[in-house]
Motif scaffolding. Structure first.
Motif, short mmCIF file in Angstrom:
data_model
loop_
_atom_site.label_atom_id
_atom_site.label_comp_id
_atom_site.label_asym_id
_atom_site.label_seq_id
_atom_site.Cartn_x
_atom_site.Cartn_y
_atom_site.Cartn_z
N THR A 1 -79.29 -31.32 -6.80
CA THR A 1 -80.64 -31.71 -6.38
C THR A 1 -81.59 -30.99 -7.67
OG1 THR A 1 -80.63 -29.93 -5.01
CG2 THR A 1 -80.51 -32.16 -4.00
N GLY A 2 -81.07 -30.02 -8.33
CA GLY A 2 -82.10 -29.34 -9.23
C GLY A 2 -82.64 -30.40 -10.34
N PRO A 3 -81.79 -31.19 -11.04
CA PRO A 3 -82.39 -31.97 -12.11
C PRO A 3 -83.45 -33.01 -11.55
CG PRO A 3 -79.89 -31.76 -12.27
CD PRO A 3 -80.38 -31.05 -10.97
N ARG A 4 -83.14 -33.35 -10.39
CA ARG A 4 -84.45 -34.26 -10.09
C ARG A 4 -85.13 -33.76 -9.12
NH1 ARG A 4 -81.97 -40.67 -10.24
NH2 ARG A 4 -80.55 -39.93 -8.74
N HIS A 5 -85.40 -32.53 -9.34
CA HIS A 5 -86.58 -31.96 -8.65
C HIS A 5 -87.54 -31.57 -9.63
CE1 HIS A 5 -88.46 -27.70 -7.40
NE2 HIS A 5 -89.02 -28.53 -6.82
N VAL A 6 -88.59 -32.50 -9.49
CA VAL A 6 -89.71 -32.39 -10.70
C VAL A 6 -90.84 -31.72 -10.18
CG1 VAL A 6 -90.96 -33.82 -12.34
CG2 VAL A 6 -88.77 -34.73 -11.67
N LYS A 7 -91.04 -30.47 -10.84
CA LYS A 7 -92.11 -29.58 -10.65
C LYS A 7 -93.13 -30.46 -11.38
CE LYS A 7 -89.60 -26.06 -11.88
NZ LYS A 7 -89.25 -24.79 -11.90
N TRP A 8 -94.36 -30.12 -10.96
CA TRP A 8 -95.87 -30.51 -11.74
C TRP A 8 -95.70 -31.85 -12.10
CZ3 TRP A 8 -92.93 -26.37 -14.55
CH2 TRP A 8 -93.06 -25.16 -14.05
N THR B 1 -92.21 -38.10 -15.23
CA THR B 1 -92.67 -36.98 -15.92
C THR B 1 -93.63 -35.97 -15.58
OG1 THR B 1 -92.75 -38.86 -17.77
CG2 THR B 1 -94.14 -36.98 -18.28
N ALA B 2 -93.17 -34.70 -16.17
CA ALA B 2 -94.03 -33.49 -15.52
C ALA B 2 -94.95 -33.27 -16.63
CB ALA B 2 -93.14 -32.33 -15.09
N SER B 3 -95.97 -32.27 -16.40
CA SER B 3 -96.73 -31.89 -17.28
C SER B 3 -96.42 -31.04 -18.33
CB SER B 3 -98.13 -31.15 -16.46
OG SER B 3 -97.54 -30.17 -15.86
N ASP B 4 -95.20 -30.32 -18.10
CA ASP B 4 -94.50 -29.46 -19.14
C ASP B 4 -93.62 -30.41 -19.96
OD1 ASP B 4 -92.62 -30.06 -17.17
OD2 ASP B 4 -91.71 -28.26 -17.53
N GLY B 5 -93.59 -31.87 -19.74
CA GLY B 5 -92.78 -32.48 -20.65
C GLY B 5 -91.54 -32.84 -20.07
N TYR B 6 -91.13 -32.34 -18.83
CA TYR B 6 -89.87 -32.59 -18.27
C TYR B 6 -89.82 -33.97 -17.81
CZ TYR B 6 -85.82 -31.41 -15.31
OH TYR B 6 -84.42 -31.48 -14.60
N LYS B 7 -88.72 -34.83 -18.16
CA LYS B 7 -88.67 -36.06 -17.80
C LYS B 7 -87.50 -36.42 -16.93
CE LYS B 7 -91.51 -38.17 -21.43
NZ LYS B 7 -92.34 -38.66 -20.72
N GLY C 1 -91.84 -18.17 -20.11
CA GLY C 1 -93.24 -18.47 -20.23
C GLY C 1 -93.71 -19.22 -19.20
N LYS C 2 -92.97 -20.28 -18.58
CA LYS C 2 -93.34 -21.21 -17.48
C LYS C 2 -93.35 -20.27 -16.20
CE LYS C 2 -90.94 -25.24 -19.06
NZ LYS C 2 -90.12 -26.03 -18.57
N ALA C 3 -92.45 -19.44 -15.92
CA ALA C 3 -92.40 -18.53 -14.85
C ALA C 3 -93.77 -17.61 -14.72
CB ALA C 3 -91.28 -17.95 -14.64
N1 LIG Z 1 -91.30 -29.83 -14.44
C1 LIG Z 1 -89.97 -29.42 -14.69
N2 LIG Z 1 -89.16 -29.44 -13.47
C2 LIG Z 1 -88.01 -28.90 -13.46
C3 LIG Z 1 -87.54 -28.30 -14.40
C4 LIG Z 1 -88.36 -28.10 -15.82
O1 LIG Z 1 -87.91 -27.75 -16.71
N3 LIG Z 1 -89.79 -28.69 -15.53
N4 LIG Z 1 -86.12 -27.91 -14.47
C5 LIG Z 1 -85.23 -28.50 -13.49
C6 LIG Z 1 -84.10 -27.77 -13.28
S1 LIG Z 1 -82.72 -28.32 -14.43
C7 LIG Z 1 -83.66 -27.05 -12.08
S2 LIG Z 1 -82.38 -26.44 -11.93
C8 LIG Z 1 -85.11 -26.72 -11.65
C9 LIG Z 1 -85.04 -25.13 -11.79
O2 LIG Z 1 -85.97 -24.58 -11.02
P1 LIG Z 1 -86.53 -23.17 -11.30
O3 LIG Z 1 -87.12 -23.00 -12.65
O4 LIG Z 1 -87.36 -22.96 -10.22
O5 LIG Z 1 -85.40 -22.28 -10.97
O6 LIG Z 1 -85.99 -27.16 -11.50
C10 LIG Z 1 -86.28 -28.48 -12.08
N5 LIG Z 1 -87.31 -28.92 -12.27
#
Ligand SMILES: Nc1nc2c(c(=O)[nH]1)N[C@H]1C(S)=C(S)[C@@H](COP(=O)(O)O)O[C@H]1N2
Ligand SMILES: [Mo]
Length: 180
Positions: free
Chosen positions: A162-169, A111-117, A24-26
């Motif tokens: 590095t994935g977990p603390r790559h915070v999108k949005w 915090t990201a806009s999708d609730g990710y923290k 859904g997010k993608a």
């Molecule tokens: N806002 C946000 N950032 C996030 C996530 C997420 O669910 N929401 N997942 C994290 C995790 S665990 C990983 S491995 C990568 C995944 O990136 P992708 O969804 O582009 O594969 O984004 C990270 N950043």
């Protein structure tokens, strides 16, 4: 009965965290895009920063950062991106500290806009090499970030994975002292 409850719980878990949520997010990332981020909580100056404001901090440019999920799977790579240090942003906001030992109890919650923290500690950001690699970024190859990352994102580039603390949005940074 117990089996039924288990099935229901498993379905809920899948709906919340499973491939459908990720898909859904993608499929529709535009709804999560953030144009500004806040700095709030235990700071002397709460801030709202747009990309133009972020550009006022000393610029940091990084080459390649492989993105590795907590599972160990390589999920991508950040290349040629520009941002600023989270440490510089927090220095402008000024973390509240009345006592010599207050800062050691401070959490920094992104915090990201999708609730990710994700959480950092004051010590990680201000008193460890990790802090040198925590960037709030807003530009890749000289272009604004695309919808799949928002206009503002963050990465802790010195993490082992590095994935977990790559915070999108990225939406906000909150400074909070742990309850004693
Ligand atoms: N806002 C946000 N950032 C996030 C996530 C997420 O669910 N929401 N997942 C994290 C995790 S665990 C990983 S491995 C990568 C995944 O990136 P992708 O969804 O582009 O594969 O984004 C990270 N950043
Ligand atoms: Mo991940």
């Amino acid at each position: 009965m117990i089996h039924t409850i288990r099935v229901i719980l498993a379905c809920c878990a899948l709906a919340l965290c499973g491939p459908s949520a990720a898909a859904g997010k993608a499929a529709n990332p535009a709804q999560y895009v953030t144009e500004s981020m806040t700095v709030s909580g235990a700071v002397e100056h709460a801030l709202t920063l747009r990309v133009a404001d972020l550009r006022q901090f000393p610029p940091q440019q990084l080459g390649e950062v492989p993105l590795v999920c907590q599972t160990g799977a390589k999920v991508g790579q950040l290349e040629n991106f520009k941002g600023v240090l989270l440490r510089d942003i927090l220095e402008k906001a000024v973390v509240v500290s009345h006592d010599h030992n207050d800062v050691k109890k401070m959490l920094i919650i992104a915090t990201a806009s999708d609730g990710y923290k994700v959480v950092f500690s004051w010590s990680e950001i201000f008193n460890s090499p990790v802090g040198d690699g925590v960037l709030v970024f807003f530009e890749k190859d000289g272009q604004p970030l695309a919808d799949d990352e928002g206009r503002i994102a963050m990465v802790s580039s010195k993490d082992l994975r590095t994935g977990p603390r790559h915070v999108k949005w990225l939406q906000g940074i909150e400074v909070r002292k742990i309850v004693e």
